[in-house]
Design an enzyme around this catalytic site. Structure first.
Site, PDB file in Angstrom:
ATOM      1  CE  LYS A 142      -2.312  -0.797   3.836  1.00  0.00           C
ATOM      2  NZ  LYS A 142      -1.745  -2.084   4.303  1.00  0.00           N
ATOM      3  NE  ARG A 183      -4.299  -1.581  10.428  1.00  0.00           N
ATOM      4  CZ  ARG A 183      -3.192  -1.032   9.926  1.00  0.00           C
ATOM      5  NH1 ARG A 183      -3.168   0.236   9.652  1.00  0.00           N
ATOM      6  NH2 ARG A 183      -2.134  -1.784   9.714  1.00  0.00           N
ATOM      7  NE  ARG A 189      10.499  -5.666   4.660  1.00  0.00           N
ATOM      8  CZ  ARG A 189       9.240  -5.271   4.758  1.00  0.00           C
ATOM      9  NH1 ARG A 189       8.516  -5.152   3.679  1.00  0.00           N
ATOM     10  NH2 ARG A 189       8.698  -5.034   5.932  1.00  0.00           N
ATOM     11  NE  ARG A 218       6.797  -0.852  10.741  1.00  0.00           N
ATOM     12  CZ  ARG A 218       5.786  -0.799   9.880  1.00  0.00           C
ATOM     13  NH1 ARG A 218       5.935  -0.187   8.751  1.00  0.00           N
ATOM     14  NH2 ARG A 218       4.640  -1.379  10.164  1.00  0.00           N
ATOM     15  NE  ARG A 253       1.883  -5.016  11.221  1.00  0.00           N
ATOM     16  CZ  ARG A 253       2.844  -4.632  10.387  1.00  0.00           C
ATOM     17  NH1 ARG A 253       4.022  -5.244  10.396  1.00  0.00           N
ATOM     18  NH2 ARG A 253       2.623  -3.659   9.557  1.00  0.00           N
TER      19      ARG A 253
HETATM   20  P1  AMP Z   1       0.771   0.128   9.487  1.00  0.00           P
HETATM   21  O1  AMP Z   1       2.051   0.846   9.318  1.00  0.00           O
HETATM   22  O2  AMP Z   1      -0.369   0.737   8.747  1.00  0.00           O
HETATM   23  O3  AMP Z   1       0.889  -1.349   9.247  1.00  0.00           O
HETATM   24  O4  AMP Z   1       0.369   0.272  11.031  1.00  0.00           O
HETATM   25  C1  AMP Z   1       1.224  -0.163  12.056  1.00  0.00           C
HETATM   26  C2  AMP Z   1       0.430  -0.318  13.300  1.00  0.00           C
HETATM   27  O5  AMP Z   1      -0.151   0.913  13.688  1.00  0.00           O
HETATM   28  C3  AMP Z   1      -0.715  -1.289  13.205  1.00  0.00           C
HETATM   29  O6  AMP Z   1      -0.308  -2.639  13.387  1.00  0.00           O
HETATM   30  C4  AMP Z   1      -1.582  -0.804  14.350  1.00  0.00           C
HETATM   31  O7  AMP Z   1      -1.074  -1.230  15.596  1.00  0.00           O
HETATM   32  C5  AMP Z   1      -1.410   0.701  14.267  1.00  0.00           C
HETATM   33  N1  AMP Z   1      -2.430   1.300  13.376  1.00  0.00           N
HETATM   34  C6  AMP Z   1      -2.185   1.944  12.212  1.00  0.00           C
HETATM   35  N2  AMP Z   1      -3.319   2.370  11.666  1.00  0.00           N
HETATM   36  C7  AMP Z   1      -4.295   2.003  12.479  1.00  0.00           C
HETATM   37  C8  AMP Z   1      -5.708   2.143  12.430  1.00  0.00           C
HETATM   38  N3  AMP Z   1      -6.335   2.753  11.423  1.00  0.00           N
HETATM   39  N4  AMP Z   1      -6.422   1.638  13.454  1.00  0.00           N
HETATM   40  C9  AMP Z   1      -5.819   1.043  14.487  1.00  0.00           C
HETATM   41  N5  AMP Z   1      -4.515   0.853  14.580  1.00  0.00           N
HETATM   42  C10 AMP Z   1      -3.729   1.325  13.593  1.00  0.00           C
END
Ligand code: AMP
Length: 284
Positions: free
Chosen positions: A13, A88, A127, A139, A150
């Site tokens: 994404k 989400r 990776r 990370r 996740r």
């Molecule tokens: P991402 O980089 O989008 O994969 O997000 C990393 C982490 O941030 C996720 O695993 C969640 O813990 C938190 N997170 C990001 N966006 C959201 C969202 N819209 N709702 C809830 N948690 C989020």
């Protein structure tokens, strides 16, 4: 343009969002990036999110909804935005609808990147192994064990969003397993079309030429010009004919005049001859 990019973690994404940002001059709003910044800055939101993120769990809806509501209102988001990682949950999607409606804004599309979770997991494992070998920092949630959590959170809480947006006729699905450039081209295609239906293939053969309004006007103009020049040509022809006719008339008139003059001269000569003959006969 206002878009949502849907897809499990690791689906690409972020990569596609960056490309769309460059292409359309809009901003990428990633809740993951915003939360990581909050964690790094040690803000109250960051402190609340830190452990949940490290465990691959979702941060509470009200926290992310508040972040997004503020961010959408900033001047750089006025031209449009791509939401990456938000919403989400269905509750977040509904909150977003309210936020946008209050500001008189609408979403243009929801693009979902479909991926194979097993392949995704193997990609992440590779990776992580490569980054560890290079001594790079990872990370906190970028490891196969957390990725599994996740993905589980995605399946349970985020996947229902596909049906939510499909029901609104806004969902456009793209194969996220294809090479990056192909995914990009597929996204451009679905964004260029009005519906989420897969593109119909044109039967082999000649490409239909669809004239755009400007081209149609140009063709009409060319046709009109053609008619005009035909008329001009026709006009020229008539004029030429007339001139030829005129020339012929003039020539025959001139001929007639010449003959008349000749006849007159001949008449005078004959007259003279006759009178001299008469004179001679008288003398005799
Ligand atoms: P991402 O980089 O989008 O994969 O997000 C990393 C982490 O941030 C996720 O695993 C969640 O813990 C938190 N997170 C990001 N966006 C959201 C969202 N819209 N709702 C809830 N948690 C989020």
């Amino acid at each position: 343009m206002r878009l949502i990019l849907l897809g499990p973690p690791g689906a690409g994404k972020g990569t596609q969002a960056q490309r769309l940002v460059r292409k359309h001059g809009i901003v990428q709003l990633s809740t993951g990036d915003m939360l990581r910044a909050a964690v790094a800055a040690g803000t109250p939101v960051g402190l609340q999110a830190k452990d949940l993120m490290a465990a691959g769990k979702l941060v509470p809806d009200e926290v992310v909804v508040a972040i997004i509501a503020d961010r959408i209102g900033e001047p750089d988001a006025r031209r449009g935005f791509i939401l990456d990682g938000f919403p989400r949950t269905v509750a977040q999607a509904e909150a977003l609808e309210t936020i946008l409606a209050e500001r008189g804004l609408k979403l243009d599309a929801v693009v979902e990147l479909k991926v194979d979770e097993d392949i995704l997991l193997r990609r992440i494992e590779n990776r992580v192994a490569e980054m560890t070998a290079r001594g790079e920092t990872l990370r906190a949630d970028d490891n196969p064990a957390v990725l599994k959590d996740r993905l589980a959170a995605y399946r349970a809480q985020t996947a229902p969003l596909s049906a939510h947006y499909a029901g609104k006729g806004m969902l456009k699905t793209v194969d996220g397993m294809a090479p990056i450039e192909e995914v990009a081209a597929a996204i451009d295609r679905v964004l260029g079309r009005g519906s989420s239906a897969p593109a119909r293939r044109r039967p082999a053969g000649r490409k239909p030429v669809r004239k755009r309004p400007a081209a149609r006007n140009a063709a009409a103009a060319r046709k009109a010009v053609g008619k005009k020049s035909a008329a001009k040509k026709a006009g020229r022809k008539t004029a030429k004919k007339a001139a030829k006719k005129g020339r012929k008339k003039a020539v025959s008139a001139a001929k007639r005049t010449k003959t008349a003059v000749k006849r007159r001269k001949a008449g005078r000569k004959n007259g003279r001859k006759a009178s001299s003959r008469r004179r001679l006969t008288k003398r005799r």
